[in-house]
Scaffold this motif. Structure first.
Motif, PDB file in Angstrom:
ATOM      1  N   PRO A  60       9.183  -5.175  -7.865  1.00 15.11           N
ATOM      2  CA  PRO A  60       8.190  -4.414  -7.102  1.00 15.11           C
ATOM      3  C   PRO A  60       7.360  -5.345  -6.206  1.00 15.11           C
ATOM      4  O   PRO A  60       6.905  -6.393  -6.641  1.00 15.11           O
ATOM      5  CB  PRO A  60       7.294  -3.792  -8.177  1.00 15.11           C
ATOM      6  CG  PRO A  60       8.055  -3.888  -9.445  1.00 15.11           C
ATOM      7  CD  PRO A  60       8.956  -5.072  -9.304  1.00 15.11           C
ATOM      8  N   ARG A  63       3.240  -6.837  -6.746  1.00 16.42           N
ATOM      9  CA  ARG A  63       2.797  -6.757  -8.136  1.00 16.42           C
ATOM     10  C   ARG A  63       2.561  -8.125  -8.769  1.00 16.42           C
ATOM     11  O   ARG A  63       1.598  -8.311  -9.506  1.00 16.42           O
ATOM     12  CB  ARG A  63       3.809  -6.002  -8.984  1.00 16.42           C
ATOM     13  CG  ARG A  63       3.329  -5.919 -10.432  1.00 16.42           C
ATOM     14  CD  ARG A  63       4.250  -5.174 -11.333  1.00 16.42           C
ATOM     15  NE  ARG A  63       4.320  -3.773 -10.930  1.00 16.42           N
ATOM     16  CZ  ARG A  63       5.170  -2.918 -11.459  1.00 16.42           C
ATOM     17  NH1 ARG A  63       6.007  -3.313 -12.379  1.00 16.42           N
ATOM     18  NH2 ARG A  63       5.184  -1.670 -11.065  1.00 16.42           N
ATOM     19  N   GLU A  74       9.278  -1.868  -2.077  1.00 18.59           N
ATOM     20  CA  GLU A  74       8.191  -0.910  -2.257  1.00 18.59           C
ATOM     21  C   GLU A  74       8.669   0.453  -2.757  1.00 18.59           C
ATOM     22  O   GLU A  74       7.974   1.450  -2.628  1.00 18.59           O
ATOM     23  CB  GLU A  74       7.460  -0.718  -0.933  1.00 18.59           C
ATOM     24  CG  GLU A  74       6.773  -1.947  -0.429  1.00 18.59           C
ATOM     25  CD  GLU A  74       6.092  -1.712   0.894  1.00 18.59           C
ATOM     26  OE1 GLU A  74       5.210  -0.829   0.952  1.00 18.59           O
ATOM     27  OE2 GLU A  74       6.447  -2.388   1.865  1.00 18.59           O
ATOM     28  N   GLU A  76       8.764   1.827  -5.584  1.00 17.96           N
ATOM     29  CA  GLU A  76       7.920   2.502  -6.568  1.00 17.96           C
ATOM     30  C   GLU A  76       6.886   3.435  -5.929  1.00 17.96           C
ATOM     31  O   GLU A  76       6.407   4.351  -6.584  1.00 17.96           O
ATOM     32  CB  GLU A  76       7.188   1.487  -7.446  1.00 17.96           C
ATOM     33  CG  GLU A  76       8.032   0.908  -8.528  1.00 17.96           C
ATOM     34  CD  GLU A  76       7.215   0.049  -9.495  1.00 17.96           C
ATOM     35  OE1 GLU A  76       6.047  -0.279  -9.196  1.00 17.96           O
ATOM     36  OE2 GLU A  76       7.755  -0.292 -10.539  1.00 17.96           O
ATOM     37  N   SER A  77       6.560   3.203  -4.685  1.00 19.59           N
ATOM     38  CA  SER A  77       5.560   4.055  -4.035  1.00 19.59           C
ATOM     39  C   SER A  77       6.071   5.483  -3.819  1.00 19.59           C
ATOM     40  O   SER A  77       5.289   6.376  -3.524  1.00 19.59           O
ATOM     41  CB  SER A  77       5.118   3.443  -2.709  1.00 19.59           C
ATOM     42  OG  SER A  77       6.191   3.427  -1.798  1.00 19.59           O
ATOM     43  N   GLN A  81       5.626  11.364  -5.558  1.00 17.49           N
ATOM     44  CA  GLN A  81       5.227  11.916  -4.267  1.00 17.49           C
ATOM     45  C   GLN A  81       5.900  13.269  -4.046  1.00 17.49           C
ATOM     46  O   GLN A  81       7.057  13.459  -4.396  1.00 17.49           O
ATOM     47  CB  GLN A  81       5.606  10.959  -3.136  1.00 17.49           C
ATOM     48  CG  GLN A  81       4.909   9.623  -3.193  1.00 17.49           C
ATOM     49  CD  GLN A  81       3.404   9.752  -3.091  1.00 17.49           C
ATOM     50  OE1 GLN A  81       2.880  10.623  -2.419  1.00 17.49           O
ATOM     51  NE2 GLN A  81       2.698   8.876  -3.788  1.00 17.49           N
ATOM     52  N   GLU A  91      12.708   7.259   3.603  1.00 13.05           N
ATOM     53  CA  GLU A  91      11.762   6.205   3.245  1.00 13.05           C
ATOM     54  C   GLU A  91      12.427   5.135   2.385  1.00 13.05           C
ATOM     55  O   GLU A  91      12.176   3.944   2.562  1.00 13.05           O
ATOM     56  CB  GLU A  91      10.555   6.794   2.504  1.00 13.05           C
ATOM     57  CG  GLU A  91       9.560   7.465   3.403  1.00 13.05           C
ATOM     58  CD  GLU A  91       8.910   6.477   4.351  1.00 13.05           C
ATOM     59  OE1 GLU A  91       8.092   5.650   3.911  1.00 13.05           O
ATOM     60  OE2 GLU A  91       9.218   6.540   5.558  1.00 13.05           O
ATOM     61  N   TYR A  95      12.580   1.192   3.188  1.00 10.15           N
ATOM     62  CA  TYR A  95      12.106   0.182   2.249  1.00 10.15           C
ATOM     63  C   TYR A  95      13.193  -0.845   1.938  1.00 10.15           C
ATOM     64  O   TYR A  95      12.918  -2.044   1.840  1.00 10.15           O
ATOM     65  CB  TYR A  95      11.637   0.824   0.944  1.00 10.15           C
ATOM     66  CG  TYR A  95      10.355   1.601   1.036  1.00 10.15           C
ATOM     67  CD1 TYR A  95       9.362   1.268   1.959  1.00 10.15           C
ATOM     68  CD2 TYR A  95      10.123   2.675   0.194  1.00 10.15           C
ATOM     69  CE1 TYR A  95       8.178   1.984   2.027  1.00 10.15           C
ATOM     70  CE2 TYR A  95       8.936   3.388   0.253  1.00 10.15           C
ATOM     71  CZ  TYR A  95       7.974   3.049   1.171  1.00 10.15           C
ATOM     72  OH  TYR A  95       6.804   3.749   1.236  1.00 10.15           O
TER      73      TYR A  95
END
Length: 138
Positions: A60, A63, A74, A76-77, A81, A91, A95
């Motif tokens: 990640p 982190r 990224e 994990e973002s 959602q 997305e 990423y």
């Protein structure tokens, strides 16, 4: 000052030559480094870049203080959602490309496939390195 200020002169700086890329061989199934006679096995070239790509996709971004902010993914973002599946795939693809293209040995990322099934994210892509093409499945 130039007669034509919108035309910039060509840079005379030489592009730094990249050395042979080296990395510790990785056992992708057991997620551990490979050792022989008590010492880590070193791989070079596109196999080494493949190991780097696999490890950075599993890390990640932002982190761990040990890594620069350029290292990691990224992904994990996207967790939790309320995005549509199309937006999540778009997305995730962005990423992945941003993550991998930070390495100067990687010149392109193609054929990115992102599959979300329940709690598992599966990524496969083709990475163009300065040594040749590599297939990544994470």
């Amino acid at each position: 000052m130039s007669l034509f200020p919108i035309i910039e002169p060509q840079s005379t700086e030489a592009v730094p030559k990249l050395g042979l890329y080296k990395e510790i061989k990785w056992d992708f199934i057991n997620d551990v480094p490979v050792f022989a006679n008590g010492a880590p096995v070193i791989v070079t070239g596109k196999e080494a870049v493949s190991v780097w790509a696999w490890k950075t996709l599993h890390t990640p971004r932002y982190r761990y203080e040990i890594y620069t902010w350029d290292y990691g993914c990224e992904m994990e973002s996207l967790i939790g959602q309320p995005y549509t599946d199309e937006l999540k795939q778009s997305e995730a693809t962005r990423y992945i490309k941003e993550c991998l293209l930070t390495n100067p040995y990687i010149v392109g990322v193609n054929n990115v496939t992102v599959i979300f099934t329940e709690d598992v994210l599966t990524i496969s892509c083709s990475i163009e390195t300065i040594y040749g093409e590599v297939e990544i499945n994470v």
